[in-house]
Write a protein that holds these residues in place. Sequence first.
Motif, PDB file in Angstrom:
ATOM      1  N   SER A   1       0.751  -1.138   0.064  1.00 41.09           N
ATOM      2  CA  SER A   1       0.169   0.130   0.026  1.00 41.09           C
ATOM      3  C   SER A   1       1.051   1.372  -0.104  1.00 41.09           C
ATOM      4  O   SER A   1       1.997   1.175   0.158  1.00 41.09           O
ATOM      5  CB  SER A   1      -0.817  -0.139   1.140  1.00 41.09           C
ATOM      6  N   HIS A   2       0.277   2.365  -0.042  1.00 38.50           N
ATOM      7  CA  HIS A   2       1.124   3.546   0.119  1.00 38.50           C
ATOM      8  C   HIS A   2       0.685   4.407   1.464  1.00 38.50           C
ATOM      9  O   HIS A   2       0.659   5.302   1.419  1.00 38.50           O
ATOM     10  CB  HIS A   2       0.562   4.885  -1.304  1.00 38.50           C
ATOM     11  N   HIS A   3       0.297   3.292   2.536  1.00 39.82           N
ATOM     12  CA  HIS A   3      -0.023   3.937   3.742  1.00 39.82           C
ATOM     13  C   HIS A   3       1.009   3.305   4.634  1.00 39.82           C
ATOM     14  O   HIS A   3       1.693   2.546   4.423  1.00 39.82           O
ATOM     15  CB  HIS A   3      -1.226   3.636   4.127  1.00 39.82           C
ATOM     16  N   GLU A   4       1.078   3.800   5.786  1.00 40.12           N
ATOM     17  CA  GLU A   4       1.913   3.594   6.818  1.00 40.12           C
ATOM     18  C   GLU A   4       1.479   1.996   7.371  1.00 40.12           C
ATOM     19  O   GLU A   4       0.240   1.842   7.272  1.00 40.12           O
ATOM     20  CB  GLU A   4       1.636   4.341   8.221  1.00 40.12           C
ATOM     21  N   LEU A   5       2.561   1.391   8.141  1.00 39.40           N
ATOM     22  CA  LEU A   5       2.097   0.117   8.469  1.00 39.40           C
ATOM     23  C   LEU A   5       1.036   0.314   9.782  1.00 39.40           C
ATOM     24  O   LEU A   5       1.099   1.442  10.372  1.00 39.40           O
ATOM     25  CB  LEU A   5       3.459  -0.517   9.286  1.00 39.40           C
ATOM     26  N   PRO A   6       0.221  -0.897   9.884  1.00 34.49           N
ATOM     27  CA  PRO A   6      -0.788  -0.542  11.136  1.00 34.49           C
ATOM     28  C   PRO A   6       0.171  -0.498  12.610  1.00 34.49           C
ATOM     29  O   PRO A   6       1.130  -1.069  12.644  1.00 34.49           O
ATOM     30  CB  PRO A   6      -1.347  -1.836  11.219  1.00 34.49           C
ATOM     31  N   THR A   7      -0.448   0.487  13.091  1.00 33.28           N
ATOM     32  CA  THR A   7       0.203   0.680  14.687  1.00 33.28           C
ATOM     33  C   THR A   7      -0.801   0.776  15.788  1.00 33.28           C
ATOM     34  O   THR A   7      -1.966   0.744  15.465  1.00 33.28           O
ATOM     35  CB  THR A   7       0.992   2.003  14.617  1.00 33.28           C
TER      36      THR A   7
ATOM     37  N   LEU B   1      -1.623   0.483  25.417  1.00 33.46           N
ATOM     38  CA  LEU B   1      -2.402  -0.694  25.874  1.00 33.46           C
ATOM     39  C   LEU B   1      -3.372  -0.944  24.833  1.00 33.46           C
ATOM     40  O   LEU B   1      -4.346  -1.995  25.203  1.00 33.46           O
ATOM     41  CB  LEU B   1      -3.168  -0.391  27.243  1.00 33.46           C
ATOM     42  N   SER B   2      -3.471  -0.707  23.720  1.00 31.26           N
ATOM     43  CA  SER B   2      -4.436  -1.106  22.591  1.00 31.26           C
ATOM     44  C   SER B   2      -4.233  -2.768  22.191  1.00 31.26           C
ATOM     45  O   SER B   2      -3.004  -3.204  22.023  1.00 31.26           O
ATOM     46  CB  SER B   2      -4.234  -0.197  21.394  1.00 31.26           C
ATOM     47  N   ALA B   3      -5.393  -3.366  22.053  1.00 28.80           N
ATOM     48  CA  ALA B   3      -4.952  -4.832  21.297  1.00 28.80           C
ATOM     49  C   ALA B   3      -5.119  -4.914  19.914  1.00 28.80           C
ATOM     50  O   ALA B   3      -4.217  -5.702  19.388  1.00 28.80           O
ATOM     51  CB  ALA B   3      -6.149  -5.551  22.005  1.00 28.80           C
ATOM     52  N   GLY B   4      -5.707  -3.747  19.600  1.00 25.59           N
ATOM     53  CA  GLY B   4      -5.796  -3.942  17.879  1.00 25.59           C
ATOM     54  C   GLY B   4      -5.180  -2.544  17.260  1.00 25.59           C
ATOM     55  O   GLY B   4      -4.929  -1.515  17.792  1.00 25.59           O
ATOM     56  N   MET B   5      -4.618  -3.083  15.814  1.00 19.50           N
ATOM     57  CA  MET B   5      -4.247  -2.011  15.045  1.00 19.50           C
ATOM     58  C   MET B   5      -5.121  -1.730  13.961  1.00 19.50           C
ATOM     59  O   MET B   5      -5.629  -2.552  13.467  1.00 19.50           O
ATOM     60  CB  MET B   5      -2.783  -2.689  14.554  1.00 19.50           C
ATOM     61  N   ASP B   6      -5.244  -0.489  13.569  1.00 19.17           N
ATOM     62  CA  ASP B   6      -6.125   0.008  12.585  1.00 19.17           C
ATOM     63  C   ASP B   6      -5.488  -0.312  11.087  1.00 19.17           C
ATOM     64  O   ASP B   6      -4.314  -0.521  10.896  1.00 19.17           O
ATOM     65  CB  ASP B   6      -6.404   1.415  12.496  1.00 19.17           C
ATOM     66  N   LEU B   7      -6.491  -1.070  10.237  1.00 20.24           N
ATOM     67  CA  LEU B   7      -6.251  -1.462   9.037  1.00 20.24           C
ATOM     68  C   LEU B   7      -6.686  -0.358   8.007  1.00 20.24           C
ATOM     69  O   LEU B   7      -7.905   0.357   8.387  1.00 20.24           O
ATOM     70  CB  LEU B   7      -7.103  -2.642   8.673  1.00 20.24           C
ATOM     71  N   ARG B   8      -6.133   0.053   7.016  1.00 20.33           N
ATOM     72  CA  ARG B   8      -6.484   1.304   6.228  1.00 20.33           C
ATOM     73  C   ARG B   8      -6.979   0.515   4.796  1.00 20.33           C
ATOM     74  O   ARG B   8      -6.452  -0.310   4.190  1.00 20.33           O
ATOM     75  CB  ARG B   8      -5.335   2.396   6.002  1.00 20.33           C
ATOM     76  N   ALA B   9      -7.913   1.287   4.219  1.00 17.57           N
ATOM     77  CA  ALA B   9      -8.324   0.940   2.932  1.00 17.57           C
ATOM     78  C   ALA B   9      -7.092   1.308   1.905  1.00 17.57           C
ATOM     79  O   ALA B   9      -6.715   2.512   1.978  1.00 17.57           O
ATOM     80  CB  ALA B   9      -9.596   1.573   2.684  1.00 17.57           C
ATOM     81  N   ASN B  10      -6.815   0.375   1.155  1.00 24.04           N
ATOM     82  CA  ASN B  10      -5.690   0.962  -0.079  1.00 24.04           C
ATOM     83  C   ASN B  10      -6.409   0.673  -1.477  1.00 24.04           C
ATOM     84  O   ASN B  10      -6.374  -0.429  -1.885  1.00 24.04           O
ATOM     85  CB  ASN B  10      -4.941  -0.125  -0.213  1.00 24.04           C
ATOM     86  N   ILE B  11      -7.074   1.776  -1.845  1.00 21.56           N
ATOM     87  CA  ILE B  11      -7.939   1.521  -2.883  1.00 21.56           C
ATOM     88  C   ILE B  11      -7.626   2.780  -3.875  1.00 21.56           C
ATOM     89  O   ILE B  11      -7.168   3.978  -3.301  1.00 21.56           O
ATOM     90  CB  ILE B  11      -9.459   1.615  -2.558  1.00 21.56           C
TER      91      ILE B  11
ATOM     92  N   ASP C   1      -9.547   6.140  -0.024  1.00 19.96           N
ATOM     93  CA  ASP C   1      -8.551   5.665   0.063  1.00 19.96           C
ATOM     94  C   ASP C   1      -7.591   6.061   1.653  1.00 19.96           C
ATOM     95  O   ASP C   1      -7.654   7.141   1.827  1.00 19.96           O
ATOM     96  CB  ASP C   1      -7.423   5.924  -0.841  1.00 19.96           C
ATOM     97  N   GLY C   2      -7.135   5.106   2.314  1.00 17.43           N
ATOM     98  CA  GLY C   2      -6.228   5.591   3.365  1.00 17.43           C
ATOM     99  C   GLY C   2      -7.183   5.588   4.787  1.00 17.43           C
ATOM    100  O   GLY C   2      -6.633   5.600   5.936  1.00 17.43           O
ATOM    101  N   GLU C   3      -8.487   5.429   4.627  1.00 18.53           N
ATOM    102  CA  GLU C   3      -9.527   5.342   5.821  1.00 18.53           C
ATOM    103  C   GLU C   3      -9.425   4.214   6.542  1.00 18.53           C
ATOM    104  O   GLU C   3      -9.137   3.086   6.245  1.00 18.53           O
ATOM    105  CB  GLU C   3     -10.950   5.585   5.309  1.00 18.53           C
ATOM    106  N   ARG C   4      -9.379   4.421   7.796  1.00 18.57           N
ATOM    107  CA  ARG C   4      -9.272   3.265   8.913  1.00 18.57           C
ATOM    108  C   ARG C   4     -10.699   2.476   8.831  1.00 18.57           C
ATOM    109  O   ARG C   4     -11.527   2.999   9.184  1.00 18.57           O
ATOM    110  CB  ARG C   4      -8.987   3.743  10.245  1.00 18.57           C
ATOM    111  N   ILE C   5     -10.508   1.138   8.347  1.00 18.05           N
ATOM    112  CA  ILE C   5     -11.780   0.416   8.030  1.00 18.05           C
ATOM    113  C   ILE C   5     -11.959  -0.489   9.158  1.00 18.05           C
ATOM    114  O   ILE C   5     -13.192  -1.071   9.309  1.00 18.05           O
ATOM    115  CB  ILE C   5     -11.899   0.056   6.809  1.00 18.05           C
ATOM    116  N   ALA C   6     -10.918  -1.079   9.724  1.00 22.40           N
ATOM    117  CA  ALA C   6     -11.202  -2.113  10.719  1.00 22.40           C
ATOM    118  C   ALA C   6      -9.984  -2.373  11.576  1.00 22.40           C
ATOM    119  O   ALA C   6      -9.183  -1.381  11.470  1.00 22.40           O
ATOM    120  CB  ALA C   6     -11.132  -3.542   9.860  1.00 22.40           C
ATOM    121  N   GLN C   7     -10.052  -3.036  12.457  1.00 25.66           N
ATOM    122  CA  GLN C   7      -8.760  -3.291  13.325  1.00 25.66           C
ATOM    123  C   GLN C   7      -8.517  -4.632  13.393  1.00 25.66           C
ATOM    124  O   GLN C   7      -9.147  -5.699  13.160  1.00 25.66           O
ATOM    125  CB  GLN C   7      -8.905  -2.841  14.613  1.00 25.66           C
TER     126      GLN C   7
END
Length: 144
Positions: free
Chosen positions: A9-15, A20-30, A105-111
């Motif tokens: 993708s052309h986005h940063e890696l999930p962080t 203390l977060s359990a999940g990392m945000d996933l971004r749309a790559n469209i 594109d780039g929107e946080r869509i899930a974790q």
Amino acid sequence: MKVKIINKSHHELPTYSTALSAGMDLRANIDKPIVLAPMQRTLVPTGLYLSLPAGYEAQVRPRSGLAIKKGITVLNSPGTIDADYRGEVCVILVNLSAEPFTINDGERIAQMVVAKHETVEWNVVETLDDTERGEGGFGRSGTK
């Protein structure tokens, strides 16, 4: 834990958003926005490819803000990415609202949560041990 990842993708890696977060945000790559009509579902690519260690899975879960504010959720929640899967991580989104929703594109869509799991070895028996609950289920424990 170190996990091998390819980022096409052309986005940063999930962080993690917080320490203390359990999940990392996933971004749309469209390439162009996706308009998700009410009750419509779609597969959204992330451009990410993982190599998880044996005994681990990645769970794809809804983002609570999108769910409560926009009615957007992960259809097969949680989606499972197995340790031997090498394809692109994609997210099945569904619009449960009455309004169209645009995914950009780039929107946080899930974790995504990486979790350890066990491999079951079945032990076939004729009876199971008794418990106080027994076969009670589907609301039998009451509402209060």
